[in-house]
Design a protein around this motif. Structure first.
Motif, mmCIF file in Angstrom:
data_model
loop_
_atom_site.group_PDB
_atom_site.id
_atom_site.type_symbol
_atom_site.label_atom_id
_atom_site.label_comp_id
_atom_site.label_asym_id
_atom_site.label_seq_id
_atom_site.Cartn_x
_atom_site.Cartn_y
_atom_site.Cartn_z
ATOM 1 N N ARG A 1 0.837 -1.190 0.000
ATOM 2 C CA ARG A 1 0.000 0.000 0.000
ATOM 3 C C ARG A 1 0.877 1.246 0.000
ATOM 4 O O ARG A 1 1.913 1.292 0.655
ATOM 5 C CB ARG A 1 -0.850 -0.034 1.266
ATOM 6 C CG ARG A 1 -1.848 1.073 1.351
ATOM 7 C CD ARG A 1 -2.600 0.950 2.644
ATOM 8 N NE ARG A 1 -3.734 1.851 2.634
ATOM 9 C CZ ARG A 1 -4.623 1.923 3.603
ATOM 10 N NH1 ARG A 1 -4.505 1.153 4.659
ATOM 11 N NH2 ARG A 1 -5.609 2.772 3.523
ATOM 12 N N CYS A 2 0.416 2.241 -0.733
ATOM 13 C CA CYS A 2 1.167 3.495 -0.833
ATOM 14 C C CYS A 2 0.854 4.368 0.387
ATOM 15 O O CYS A 2 -0.313 4.635 0.684
ATOM 16 C CB CYS A 2 0.777 4.219 -2.115
ATOM 17 S SG CYS A 2 1.531 5.838 -2.274
ATOM 18 N N ASP A 3 1.884 4.819 1.069
ATOM 19 C CA ASP A 3 1.694 5.665 2.254
ATOM 20 C C ASP A 3 1.272 7.084 1.867
ATOM 21 O O ASP A 3 0.781 7.838 2.689
ATOM 22 C CB ASP A 3 2.995 5.760 3.061
ATOM 23 C CG ASP A 3 3.346 4.438 3.712
ATOM 24 O OD1 ASP A 3 2.423 3.614 3.899
ATOM 25 O OD2 ASP A 3 4.533 4.238 4.030
ATOM 26 N N GLU A 4 1.500 7.444 0.613
ATOM 27 C CA GLU A 4 1.225 8.824 0.205
ATOM 28 C C GLU A 4 -0.216 9.013 -0.281
ATOM 29 O O GLU A 4 -0.845 10.017 0.029
ATOM 30 C CB GLU A 4 2.244 9.248 -0.858
ATOM 31 C CG GLU A 4 3.621 9.479 -0.216
ATOM 32 C CD GLU A 4 4.776 9.434 -1.197
ATOM 33 O OE1 GLU A 4 4.667 10.065 -2.256
ATOM 34 O OE2 GLU A 4 5.777 8.761 -0.882
ATOM 35 N N CYS A 5 -0.744 8.043 -1.024
ATOM 36 C CA CYS A 5 -2.110 8.215 -1.545
ATOM 37 C C CYS A 5 -3.055 7.088 -1.111
ATOM 38 O O CYS A 5 -4.211 7.056 -1.541
ATOM 39 C CB CYS A 5 -2.089 8.352 -3.064
ATOM 40 S SG CYS A 5 -1.773 6.818 -3.934
ATOM 41 N N ASP A 6 -2.570 6.152 -0.295
ATOM 42 C CA ASP A 6 -3.377 5.037 0.229
ATOM 43 C C ASP A 6 -3.844 4.039 -0.830
ATOM 44 O O ASP A 6 -4.715 3.222 -0.584
ATOM 45 C CB ASP A 6 -4.597 5.549 1.015
ATOM 46 C CG ASP A 6 -4.185 6.235 2.303
ATOM 47 O OD1 ASP A 6 -3.095 5.919 2.811
ATOM 48 O OD2 ASP A 6 -4.955 7.084 2.785
ATOM 49 N N SER B 1 7.421 1.362 -6.792
ATOM 50 C CA SER B 1 6.769 2.645 -6.555
ATOM 51 C C SER B 1 5.280 2.511 -6.852
ATOM 52 O O SER B 1 4.836 1.568 -7.500
ATOM 53 C CB SER B 1 7.394 3.733 -7.441
ATOM 54 O OG SER B 1 7.212 3.416 -8.794
ATOM 55 N N CYS B 2 4.512 3.487 -6.375
ATOM 56 C CA CYS B 2 3.063 3.461 -6.542
ATOM 57 C C CYS B 2 2.692 3.742 -8.001
ATOM 58 O O CYS B 2 3.163 4.707 -8.589
ATOM 59 C CB CYS B 2 2.452 4.520 -5.626
ATOM 60 S SG CYS B 2 0.686 4.759 -5.874
ATOM 61 N N ALA B 3 1.819 2.890 -8.564
ATOM 62 C CA ALA B 3 1.405 3.061 -9.963
ATOM 63 C C ALA B 3 0.507 4.282 -10.121
ATOM 64 O O ALA B 3 0.361 4.825 -11.212
ATOM 65 C CB ALA B 3 0.689 1.814 -10.454
ATOM 66 N N LYS B 4 -0.110 4.731 -9.024
ATOM 67 C CA LYS B 4 -1.047 5.852 -9.127
ATOM 68 C C LYS B 4 -0.345 7.193 -9.002
ATOM 69 O O LYS B 4 -0.553 8.089 -9.815
ATOM 70 C CB LYS B 4 -2.110 5.701 -8.036
ATOM 71 C CG LYS B 4 -3.271 6.654 -8.171
ATOM 72 C CD LYS B 4 -4.288 6.398 -7.074
ATOM 73 C CE LYS B 4 -5.390 7.436 -7.089
ATOM 74 N NZ LYS B 4 -6.148 7.395 -5.831
ATOM 75 N N CYS B 5 0.502 7.346 -7.946
ATOM 76 C CA CYS B 5 1.099 8.669 -7.701
ATOM 77 C C CYS B 5 2.620 8.676 -7.846
ATOM 78 O O CYS B 5 3.236 9.742 -7.780
ATOM 79 C CB CYS B 5 0.704 9.174 -6.306
ATOM 80 S SG CYS B 5 1.624 8.410 -4.961
ATOM 81 N N GLY B 6 3.212 7.517 -8.054
ATOM 82 C CA GLY B 6 4.664 7.465 -8.219
ATOM 83 C C GLY B 6 5.422 7.487 -6.906
ATOM 84 O O GLY B 6 6.656 7.435 -6.890
HETATM 85 ZN ZN LIG Z 1 0.484 6.481 -4.281
#
Ligand SMILES: [Zn+2]
Length: 140
Positions: free
Chosen positions: A30-35, A44-49
């Motif tokens: 899970r991405c800590d930046e955008c959940d 890295s997160c596919a949504k926000c990088g």
């Molecule tokens: Zn993210």
């Protein structure tokens, strides 16, 4: 044990997922930046990088519904010839519909599988160290 099918390789990105599977549990990134949940896991997160990613343990009681599937009637890799026909399904996790897990559906007649069918995750011990997540229909 004589396991002839390919065994998923643990990498820096997916190791927590497979380590948890070996313990018959499911971990999801899970991405800590955008959940946003991420599966398959990556650097890295596919949504926000974002690169601040953490892992959440969902435990051993994993349910989902079949999102899509194929039925394989031919062994494309050695080791699968005794499993045919084999149902390969992408399953939407009940708690986190963003996460879809690709695995076989065991103990299910090919004509019975359908989109939306409820399934439960089970783990197949393939050798002394490794276990693979699979799906089984939830009897209704
Ligand atoms: Zn993210």
């Amino acid at each position: 044990m004589d396991y002839k099918k390919p065994i998923p390789v643990k990498t820096q990105d997916n190791k927590p997922y497979w380590d948890a599977a070996d313990d018959h549990e499911m971990m999801v990134q899970r991405c800590d930046e955008c959940d946003q949940y991420a599966h398959p896991p990556g650097p890295s997160c596919a949504k926000c990088g974002g690169t601040n990613l953490s892992w959440q343990n969902l435990g051993s009681d994993i349910k989902g519904t079949v999102y899509t599937y194929i039925i394989s009637y031919r062994p494309f890799l050695p080791g699968f010839q005794d499993d045919l026909p084999l149902i390969i399904a992408q399953v939407e996790i009940e708690e986190i519909p963003d996460v879809k897990i690709l695995a076989n559906v065991l103990d299910c007649e090919p004509e019975k599988v359908e989109i939306g069918m409820p399934v439960r995750m089970v783990w197949q011990d393939i050798n002394d160290e490794r276990a693979l997540p699979q799906w089984k229909p939830i009897a209704n």
